[in-house]
Design an enzyme around this catalytic site. Structure first.
Site, PDB file in Angstrom:
ATOM      1  N   ILE A   1      37.044  83.779  40.784  1.00  0.00           N
ATOM      2  CA  ILE A   1      36.268  84.465  41.811  1.00  0.00           C
ATOM      3  C   ILE A   1      37.194  84.720  42.991  1.00  0.00           C
ATOM      4  CG2 ILE A   1      34.023  83.585  41.077  1.00  0.00           C
ATOM      5  CD1 ILE A   1      34.164  81.438  43.174  1.00  0.00           C
ATOM      6  N   ASP A   2      36.820  85.664  43.838  1.00  0.00           N
ATOM      7  CA  ASP A   2      37.695  86.091  44.917  1.00  0.00           C
ATOM      8  C   ASP A   2      37.964  84.976  45.933  1.00  0.00           C
ATOM      9  OD1 ASP A   2      37.868  88.626  43.833  1.00  0.00           O
ATOM     10  OD2 ASP A   2      36.213  89.414  45.030  1.00  0.00           O
ATOM     11  N   TYR A   3      39.032  85.161  46.670  1.00  0.00           N
ATOM     12  CA  TYR A   3      39.511  84.192  47.663  1.00  0.00           C
ATOM     13  C   TYR A   3      38.416  83.793  48.650  1.00  0.00           C
ATOM     14  CZ  TYR A   3      42.304  82.612  51.716  1.00  0.00           C
ATOM     15  OH  TYR A   3      42.825  81.916  52.779  1.00  0.00           O
TER      16      TYR A   3
ATOM     17  N   ARG B   1      30.877  93.631  44.591  1.00  0.00           N
ATOM     18  CA  ARG B   1      31.204  94.191  45.903  1.00  0.00           C
ATOM     19  C   ARG B   1      31.178  95.717  45.860  1.00  0.00           C
ATOM     20  NH1 ARG B   1      36.658  91.001  47.438  1.00  0.00           N
ATOM     21  NH2 ARG B   1      36.383  92.140  49.407  1.00  0.00           N
TER      22      ARG B   1
END
Length: 253
Positions: free
Chosen positions: A102-104, A202
């Site tokens: 998953i993203d930062y 997103r």
């Protein structure tokens, strides 16, 4: 590990490659598999990590925002390094490998495989979308989604390497959107992803004119410094069925 079926059936079920077979010894008479995998050098970090589930082969950890899942060559403090620090302290023989990322700035659940014998099986199930993943997000404006199926073709933006866009030549991306609650000027939504494209949620939220709060890359309004208001909320795979608590940063009046 003891088994009750034939060796060939086990190899097929767990997607064991010829390379991996070299690290296994089969005792057909005792119906036992002996593992002889080589040691691997991996990043280890002993920072605390929140483990929500663990069995012989799998482990689920909670990733806070502003932490990478994998090492990018510049950061040794990653969720995977913390999980492997935890496993080393608990005498686990093999390091864990994240099955997805998953993203930062995204928080929430990440599923790891903690035994190399099981890795190819996990990877195949991820590729074939048998691992169910649900997210929650705070998005701008009011929504009224009820099992709304969103299908988008998502590709990399040629003009911005960090960004993805909806493009006819992109890869098909499918999500199911549901509204959980409307607040004064935002909505809490649940998104079940049926594919796993980069920045899928997103991009799709932005395409619906309801970008995720704090997502400046896709036009989301910055309301605080708590990171992207997107959480990997629920994972289901085999006997794993884990939902993580909603963080305080998602609470609105």
């Amino acid at each position: 590990m003891r088994y009750t079926t034939t060796s060939q059936e086990i190899f097929e079920t767990f997607c064991i490659s010829k390379t991996h077979k070299k690290h296994l010894k089969i005792d057909e008479e005792k119906k036992t598999i002996y593992f002889n995998y080589p040691e691997k050098d991996v990043e280890i970090n002993y920072e605390p990590v929140d483990i929500l589930y663990e069995n012989t082969f799998l482990i689920v950890a909670f990733k806070p925002p502003f932490l990478l899942v994998h090492d990018d060559g510049n950061n040794q403090d990653t969720l995977q390094a913390r999980v492997n620090g935890y496993l080393q302290l608990n005498q686990n023989k093999y390091p864990a490998q994240a099955i997805h990322r998953i993203d930062y700035e995204t928080s929430g659940l990440v599923l790891f495989c903690k035994h190399p014998f099981f890795q190819a099986y996990c990877d195949k199930n991820m590729e074939e979308h048998h691992i169910k993943k649900e997210y929650i997000a705070l998005v701008q404006g009011h929504t009224n989604y009820k099992n709304k199926k969103i299908i988008s073709n998502i590709a990399r933006d040629r003009h911005n390497a960090k960004k993805m866009i909806i493009h006819p030549n992109g890869k098909e991306s499918v999500s199911i959107f549901n509204t959980l609650k409307n607040y004064k000027d935002c909505s809490l939504i649940q998104v079940t992803i049926l594919t796993g494209r980069k920045h899928q949620i997103r991009v799709q939220c932005a395409s619906l004119n309801h970008p995720i709060l704090n997502d400046s890359l896709y036009g989301g309004k910055k309301i605080d410094n708590t990171g992207l208001l997107l959480q990997s909320h629920h994972i289901q795979f085999n006997d794993v069925d884990i939902t993580c608590p909603q963080e305080k940063r998602f609470i609105r009046k």
